[in-house]
Structure formats: structure tokens, C-alpha cells
Scaffold this motif. Sequence first.
Motif, PDB file in Angstrom:
ATOM      1  N   UNK A 319       0.839  -1.196   0.000  1.00 50.76           N
ATOM      2  CA  UNK A 319       0.000   0.000   0.000  1.00 50.76           C
ATOM      3  C   UNK A 319       0.872   1.244   0.000  1.00 50.76           C
ATOM      4  N   UNK A 320       0.373   2.290  -0.636  1.00 49.10           N
ATOM      5  CA  UNK A 320       1.025   3.597  -0.564  1.00 49.10           C
ATOM      6  C   UNK A 320       0.424   4.325   0.632  1.00 49.10           C
ATOM      7  N   UNK A 321       1.235   4.527   1.647  1.00 50.99           N
ATOM      8  CA  UNK A 321       0.756   5.083   2.910  1.00 50.99           C
ATOM      9  C   UNK A 321       0.966   6.591   2.956  1.00 50.99           C
ATOM     10  N   UNK A 322      -0.053   7.313   3.375  1.00 49.70           N
ATOM     11  CA  UNK A 322       0.065   8.752   3.574  1.00 49.70           C
ATOM     12  C   UNK A 322       0.582   9.064   4.970  1.00 49.70           C
ATOM     13  N   UNK A 323       0.225   8.206   5.921  1.00 53.70           N
ATOM     14  CA  UNK A 323       0.634   8.390   7.311  1.00 53.70           C
ATOM     15  C   UNK A 323       1.061   7.053   7.892  1.00 53.70           C
ATOM     16  N   UNK A 324       1.902   7.070   8.925  1.00 56.17           N
ATOM     17  CA  UNK A 324       2.307   5.818   9.580  1.00 56.17           C
ATOM     18  C   UNK A 324       1.111   5.077  10.142  1.00 56.17           C
ATOM     19  N   UNK A 325       1.200   3.754  10.152  1.00 54.45           N
ATOM     20  CA  UNK A 325       0.122   2.928  10.682  1.00 54.45           C
ATOM     21  C   UNK A 325       0.690   1.960  11.706  1.00 54.45           C
ATOM     22  N   UNK A 326      -0.204   1.443  12.538  1.00 49.80           N
ATOM     23  CA  UNK A 326       0.160   0.399  13.483  1.00 49.80           C
ATOM     24  C   UNK A 326      -0.700  -0.818  13.184  1.00 49.80           C
ATOM     25  N   UNK A 327      -0.096  -2.001  13.228  1.00 46.44           N
ATOM     26  CA  UNK A 327      -0.826  -3.231  12.949  1.00 46.44           C
ATOM     27  C   UNK A 327      -0.906  -4.036  14.247  1.00 46.44           C
ATOM     28  N   UNK A 328      -2.098  -4.131  14.835  1.00 45.12           N
ATOM     29  CA  UNK A 328      -2.229  -4.779  16.150  1.00 45.12           C
ATOM     30  C   UNK A 328      -1.673  -6.200  16.194  1.00 45.12           C
ATOM     31  N   UNK A 329      -1.909  -7.003  15.151  1.00 48.24           N
ATOM     32  CA  UNK A 329      -1.440  -8.392  15.185  1.00 48.24           C
ATOM     33  C   UNK A 329       0.083  -8.457  15.264  1.00 48.24           C
ATOM     34  N   UNK A 330       0.759  -7.535  14.559  1.00 49.38           N
ATOM     35  CA  UNK A 330       2.222  -7.487  14.601  1.00 49.38           C
ATOM     36  C   UNK A 330       2.707  -7.063  15.978  1.00 49.38           C
ATOM     37  N   UNK A 352       9.733   5.638  11.478  1.00 44.73           N
ATOM     38  CA  UNK A 352       9.502   4.781  12.634  1.00 44.73           C
ATOM     39  C   UNK A 352       8.298   5.306  13.392  1.00 44.73           C
ATOM     40  N   UNK A 353       7.441   4.377  13.809  1.00 41.93           N
ATOM     41  CA  UNK A 353       6.198   4.781  14.453  1.00 41.93           C
ATOM     42  C   UNK A 353       5.847   3.780  15.535  1.00 41.93           C
ATOM     43  N   UNK A 355       7.593   2.337  17.770  1.00 49.30           N
ATOM     44  CA  UNK A 355       8.521   1.222  17.894  1.00 49.30           C
ATOM     45  C   UNK A 355       8.563   0.288  16.698  1.00 49.30           C
ATOM     46  N   UNK A 356       7.852   0.632  15.614  1.00 45.44           N
ATOM     47  CA  UNK A 356       7.831  -0.193  14.406  1.00 45.44           C
ATOM     48  C   UNK A 356       8.505   0.566  13.269  1.00 45.44           C
ATOM     49  N   UNK A 357       9.393  -0.114  12.547  1.00 45.21           N
ATOM     50  CA  UNK A 357      10.065   0.485  11.393  1.00 45.21           C
ATOM     51  C   UNK A 357       9.199   0.280  10.153  1.00 45.21           C
ATOM     52  N   UNK A 358       8.792   1.375   9.521  1.00 45.71           N
ATOM     53  CA  UNK A 358       8.092   1.281   8.240  1.00 45.71           C
ATOM     54  C   UNK A 358       9.136   1.421   7.134  1.00 45.71           C
ATOM     55  N   UNK A 359       9.263   0.397   6.304  1.00 44.08           N
ATOM     56  CA  UNK A 359      10.348   0.314   5.326  1.00 44.08           C
ATOM     57  C   UNK A 359       9.784   0.214   3.920  1.00 44.08           C
ATOM     58  N   UNK A 360      10.197   1.121   2.998  1.00 42.61           N
ATOM     59  CA  UNK A 360       9.690   1.049   1.627  1.00 42.61           C
ATOM     60  C   UNK A 360      10.301  -0.131   0.875  1.00 42.61           C
ATOM     61  N   UNK A 361       9.593  -0.584  -0.159  1.00 41.00           N
ATOM     62  CA  UNK A 361      10.025  -1.752  -0.913  1.00 41.00           C
ATOM     63  C   UNK A 361      11.443  -1.666  -1.456  1.00 41.00           C
ATOM     64  N   UNK A 362      11.840  -0.474  -1.907  1.00 40.48           N
ATOM     65  CA  UNK A 362      13.166  -0.331  -2.511  1.00 40.48           C
ATOM     66  C   UNK A 362      14.292  -0.470  -1.501  1.00 40.48           C
ATOM     67  N   UNK A 363      13.943  -0.451  -0.192  1.00 37.81           N
ATOM     68  CA  UNK A 363      14.966  -0.554   0.861  1.00 37.81           C
ATOM     69  C   UNK A 363      14.741  -1.749   1.771  1.00 37.81           C
ATOM     70  N   UNK A 364      13.973  -2.727   1.320  1.00 39.49           N
ATOM     71  CA  UNK A 364      13.658  -3.889   2.147  1.00 39.49           C
ATOM     72  C   UNK A 364      14.913  -4.642   2.545  1.00 39.49           C
ATOM     73  N   UNK A 365      15.963  -4.553   1.743  1.00 40.31           N
ATOM     74  CA  UNK A 365      17.201  -5.276   2.084  1.00 40.31           C
ATOM     75  C   UNK A 365      17.880  -4.715   3.321  1.00 40.31           C
ATOM     76  N   UNK A 366      17.383  -3.596   3.842  1.00 45.73           N
ATOM     77  CA  UNK A 366      17.948  -3.023   5.068  1.00 45.73           C
ATOM     78  C   UNK A 366      17.259  -3.562   6.338  1.00 45.73           C
ATOM     79  N   UNK A 367      16.210  -4.319   6.174  1.00 48.55           N
ATOM     80  CA  UNK A 367      15.515  -4.869   7.335  1.00 48.55           C
ATOM     81  C   UNK A 367      16.465  -5.751   8.133  1.00 48.55           C
TER      82      UNK A 367
END
Length: 369
Positions: A319-330, A352-353, A355-367
Motif C-alpha cells: 500500500x502507498x501510505x500517507x501516514x504511519x500505521x500500526x498493525x495490532x497483530x504485529x 519509525x512509528x 517502535x515499528x520500522x516502516x520500510x519502503x520496498x526499494x529498501x527492504x534489504x535493510x531490514x
Amino acid sequence: MRKKILFLTGKESVMIARNSYNEKILKICLNAVLNGLLLLDEFQFIQGVSTMLKLLTDKFDNLRILCSGSSSLDILQNIEESLAGRVRVIEVLSLSFSEYLLFKDEKLWRLQQELKDGNDDALVAPLQQVYEEYLIYGGLPRTALTENPQEKVELLNDIYQTYLLNDVRHYIANEHFVSFNKLLRLLAVQIGNLVNVNDLSRESGLPYARCEEYIYLLQKMYIIKLIEPYFTNKRKVIGKMNKVYFCDLGLRNIIYNSFNEIAFRTDNGALFENYVLLELWRNRQASDTIYFYRTQSGTEVDFVLDGPMRKLAVECKFKRLQNPVSIPSLVNFADDEKIKLRYIANINLDTEYKGVHLTPGILVDRIGK
């Protein structure tokens, strides 16, 4: 001048291995003291290769041997127990996204490597364009070096027909070949989903035992990867079925028979999840294991990387996010398992939001880094 490197293919190397071991020929082709590097491509075709490698490594301390081959099944069958402790098996996958950039344009690769902020649209745009191409055509080197989309498809079809189908003919009964192709297509449809062998057996027309055997074969050929569930409470977690992913997205898409643009695909979320899994796999430590987490009540976390040195949880959202989100299950799962490294892989947001790092697809290798 004394040579330091000798390169031979499997067919050329027959002369070396004709009597399992021929030291004289190697000394003529490399150097008299066998001090250097011997490169053997498609070494699985060399008769008695295990004996040859054992004798060479035991006798010549300064000789380094690098063997490569395209058929992992033949390689594993030809590496005998006599080589235990003498060899290191290196897994070579198709190109990562970063490597794909380097193949196409070194400037783009440097841009990705030096990118500090994935939210800078001006810098991200050219990377995003290539990234979407990568999700469609995968990371096989020949396709990376080809610019024309139709040529990419033709190359992938050639690889599918000559490598995959040709190689498996040695292991697939003739009467099962049509059903095996159906099995491949069924697996391509359900990337990111649970593998139910009973269903696959019924829909492909293969006997259950054969279906299991051919799925195992596809894993050993580096066509698919199966990810096991992460266990906490065995009564709540689905423990009998694994999730399936493909080792190269281009190969998956040629089997699936779709090369539509990523924005208009109904399977774009599954492709993105498959991509994240491959990047995690390439960057894992030898002692790390990647799982998925899912309960019967539907609580799910896409990937859990579990190792002695680190532990992290990743959720994928195409998804293209406009604002940071939190995912309860995670968050809840990570809290319960005391996992500090938490990630949401998404299309665009780098922040970062809670305590969760939001990482774009082009930088997933940094996870995890």
C-alpha cells in the motif's frame, strides 16, 4: 608465466576425471605445483568428481577449488560423504533488487546504497520504476541485462522450457509430466498461501505421494521455497501446512502467464510478499530460520526471522501510505514473543512509528541491519 587460475567446464573436465584423478594434466594446464584457483563449472557432470576433489584438497594445500553447477539435485547426489569437512556449499539465488540495479545502471545502485531518506520522492522515483520492473520480471541475470520487455518474456520462457522442464524430465515419470505442469501452475497461483497437498493432488491429478515428492523436487531445484509456521501454542497455531513462495518472481510470472503492470495486477500484494521473503532469505545468517505466524482465529504475521543473535517480525502491506500505521497483530505478537525489531514493509513510507520500522520496498534489504 605460471598460471594462477584455470577454468574448465564439466565436459572439458572429463579428461581430468577419466580415471577419477589425473594430477599430470592439471599440472600442465595450471602450474607444476598446483598453486592457484581451479574453477569447475557444471562439475556435476564429471564422473568420480568426489574422489577427484578429495585427493586434490588433501594433497595440495595451496590449491583452491570453486565448483559451480545449475542442477542442485545432481550436485547434491555427486557430493559424497567423503567430502564432509572439505567443502562449503554456497547457495546462489537470482539477483537481489540491489544486484539487479547494479546490473542495469551503477548510478541507480549507488543511489540506493547512499539513500538516507526513502521519503524523498525525487530520488526514489527512478528506483521505484526499476523496482516495479523487478517485481514483474525477476532477477535472473539474462533478463536483467535485457531492456526490451518482450525479450525479457521470451528469455524467461526459454529458461522455463530448457532449464526447469528439461531438468525435471530426469525425475518425473512420463505419465506424470502433464500433471506436474498443472502442479507448477497451481503453486504459482497461490504464492503466499498455505500448501494443502490433498487439494494439489486432487486438482493436478497426481497421486498424493507423487505430489509430495514433486514439491520436494521443486524445492531442491530452487524453484519454490516452503516456509514453516512459527510455533508458540500448538493448539492455536496451524502447524500442518507450509506457505509457498517462488525463488524468482520472473519464473513465477512466466508459469502464471502474466506480465501486466504491477499497479493493475490482482496478485501485486502476493508478489510483494514473495519479494520481501526473498530479501530476508538472502540476508539471513546461516543459523537464522524464517517462519510465518498464523492462528486458527486468523491472527497472522507474515514473517518471523528467528536466530540466536537476533529475532524480528515483518508484516507486508502493498500500500502507498500517507501516514504511519500500526498493525495490532504485529505489535501484540512481538510483545508476547519479546521481539524488539518490528517492521512493516510497504510501498513508500520510510519512518519509525510506535517502535515499528516502516520500510519502503526499494529498501527492504535493510531490514534487520
